[in-house]
Write a protein that holds these residues in place. Sequence first.
Motif, PDB file in Angstrom:
ATOM      1  N   LEU A 295       1.078  -1.003   4.751  1.00  0.00           N
ATOM      2  CA  LEU A 295       0.883  -2.445   4.776  1.00  0.00           C
ATOM      3  C   LEU A 295       2.090  -3.124   4.133  1.00  0.00           C
ATOM      4  O   LEU A 295       2.446  -2.814   2.999  1.00  0.00           O
TER       5      LEU A 295
ATOM      6  N   ASN B 174      -4.302  -6.803  14.688  1.00  0.00           N
ATOM      7  CA  ASN B 174      -5.655  -6.285  14.485  1.00  0.00           C
ATOM      8  C   ASN B 174      -6.352  -6.041  15.822  1.00  0.00           C
ATOM      9  O   ASN B 174      -7.059  -5.049  16.001  1.00  0.00           O
TER      10      ASN B 174
ATOM     11  N   TRP C 256       1.138  -4.638   9.740  1.00  0.00           N
ATOM     12  CA  TRP C 256       1.005  -3.189   9.846  1.00  0.00           C
ATOM     13  C   TRP C 256       2.333  -2.599  10.310  1.00  0.00           C
ATOM     14  O   TRP C 256       2.961  -3.124  11.218  1.00  0.00           O
TER      15      TRP C 256
ATOM     16  N   LEU D 285       0.660 -10.465   6.072  1.00  0.00           N
ATOM     17  CA  LEU D 285       0.404  -9.028   6.000  1.00  0.00           C
ATOM     18  C   LEU D 285       0.670  -8.431   7.378  1.00  0.00           C
ATOM     19  O   LEU D 285       0.209  -8.948   8.388  1.00  0.00           O
TER      20      LEU D 285
ATOM     21  N   SER E 144      -5.249 -11.431   9.540  1.00  0.00           N
ATOM     22  CA  SER E 144      -5.545 -10.791   8.257  1.00  0.00           C
ATOM     23  C   SER E 144      -5.495 -11.838   7.153  1.00  0.00           C
ATOM     24  O   SER E 144      -4.500 -12.547   6.996  1.00  0.00           O
TER      25      SER E 144
ATOM     26  N   TYR F 286      -7.543   1.282   1.250  1.00  0.00           N
ATOM     27  CA  TYR F 286      -7.068  -0.088   1.448  1.00  0.00           C
ATOM     28  C   TYR F 286      -7.888  -0.720   2.570  1.00  0.00           C
ATOM     29  O   TYR F 286      -8.005  -0.155   3.660  1.00  0.00           O
TER      30      TYR F 286
ATOM     31  N   VAL G 106      -8.436  -4.188   4.859  1.00  0.00           N
ATOM     32  CA  VAL G 106      -7.944  -5.477   5.332  1.00  0.00           C
ATOM     33  C   VAL G 106      -9.085  -6.191   6.039  1.00  0.00           C
ATOM     34  O   VAL G 106      -9.703  -5.642   6.950  1.00  0.00           O
TER      35      VAL G 106
ATOM     36  N   ALA H  94      -6.704  -8.474   1.535  1.00  0.00           N
ATOM     37  CA  ALA H  94      -6.512  -7.028   1.461  1.00  0.00           C
ATOM     38  C   ALA H  94      -6.894  -6.533   0.077  1.00  0.00           C
ATOM     39  O   ALA H  94      -6.499  -7.136  -0.934  1.00  0.00           O
TER      40      ALA H  94
ATOM     41  N   SER I 243       0.856  -1.189   0.000  1.00  0.00           N
ATOM     42  CA  SER I 243       0.000   0.000   0.000  1.00  0.00           C
ATOM     43  C   SER I 243       0.887   1.233   0.000  1.00  0.00           C
ATOM     44  O   SER I 243       2.058   1.172   0.384  1.00  0.00           O
TER      45      SER I 243
END
Length: 410
Positions: free
Chosen positions: A362, A341, A329, A327, A308, A300, A302, A311, A270
């Motif tokens: 991301l 998350n 963060w 994936l 995750s 974007y 997710v 996406a 991203s």
Amino acid sequence: MAKQLVQRDLMSLALGGAFFGSGGGGTIVSAQHLATQFVRGDYYPVDTVEVVSVEEASGPDAKGEAVMVAYLGAPEAINSALYPTGPELAVRNVRDRLASEGRKLAYIVPPESGALGFVVACLVAAKLGLAVIDADGAGRAVPSLPMLTYAASEIDPRPAFLVSQGGLCVELNVTPRSGNRGDAGHQQDVSVIVEQMMRPIVGDPEFGQFGGLAIWVMTPSQLGGATPIRGTLTRALELGAIVAAGDIRTPAQMIDYLAARCGLRARAVSEAGEFSTAAVDTSGGFDVGRICVTSGAHTYTVIYENESLLAWDSLAPQPILTAPDSLAWFVEGDGQRVFTNGDLVLEDGSLNPVVKGRRVTLLGWQAEPELRVAGGLILDSFLDELQKLGYLGPYVPLAMTHAPLEGGAQ
């Protein structure tokens, strides 16, 4: 060679495990909350954890058998636990069962790469005088048991115990179709059946959305084949310490570190943007939700089921990443830079205010080869989950989805 971890190592382990957990694997909050209680006293008889390699635990000098242990359930529910009582009691049941058969339990193996998976394995091992094996079943966190190499390796899933934090114990015993241990097909089927049995159990009020699970007892001769993804605990420990020290401050620095130290070809999937919206629903032991990031004309999104799994870029006709690829963060600015998350989205579905206005990117990388075997139990299990989330297409490896963004790994 075996090494000893202390409490401060577990704090770093939680942070690094969270990064490798693909958004899941338990929250950093819950893992570090448990780690803060790791002191010699009434509950823990020691204040160190022994970590050994797969080779040590499966070689001629192996001290006994290994079992996988984990918390199973919704991350938000687990956050309140002070001690890993459920997992500890589950392992005690396995140890007692083996002892009744003249066998010895010597090792704990983590379920997956994740903050809680690694820390709980360490804490249970310390409590019971066992060692932790430096490996796991996926190299990322996963939402279901059939996605782990222990299931794909057809390890007998009996005995298996699921225990609540209050001590309510359920033994999961699916009788084989034939013989004492069943055939290979039976082992894989049972991992799916056990998963389907456990979710309603942890959703019961007596369990409160989470419990401790001990399953997949492995002899030294079985361990090597069941744990091809190795060194992951050490990988998480080292990254967590560096992130905690503030030595990785940008996505580009993280990408460079992963390539140089972990052998992972990560990339930014991203543009850097800001968190915009989030939503979550907790039921059946899962936090199911979505998190959105905006960057210019891009939104974007997710979608996660604890972990995750999918996406999207609002300007692209296909997903920018599908599980089993990982994936993560990466949040820039002052303060914590790694989040799961569950750390990002609060119980009421709102975003954690500590990330408001901060730039987030991301980062993605391709799953371990064992998770990408066409027609295999693991990949098929991921595809089944993706279908439940509305994606009906095939698994497309990250390397084939699009070119890296500017500044990403080539």
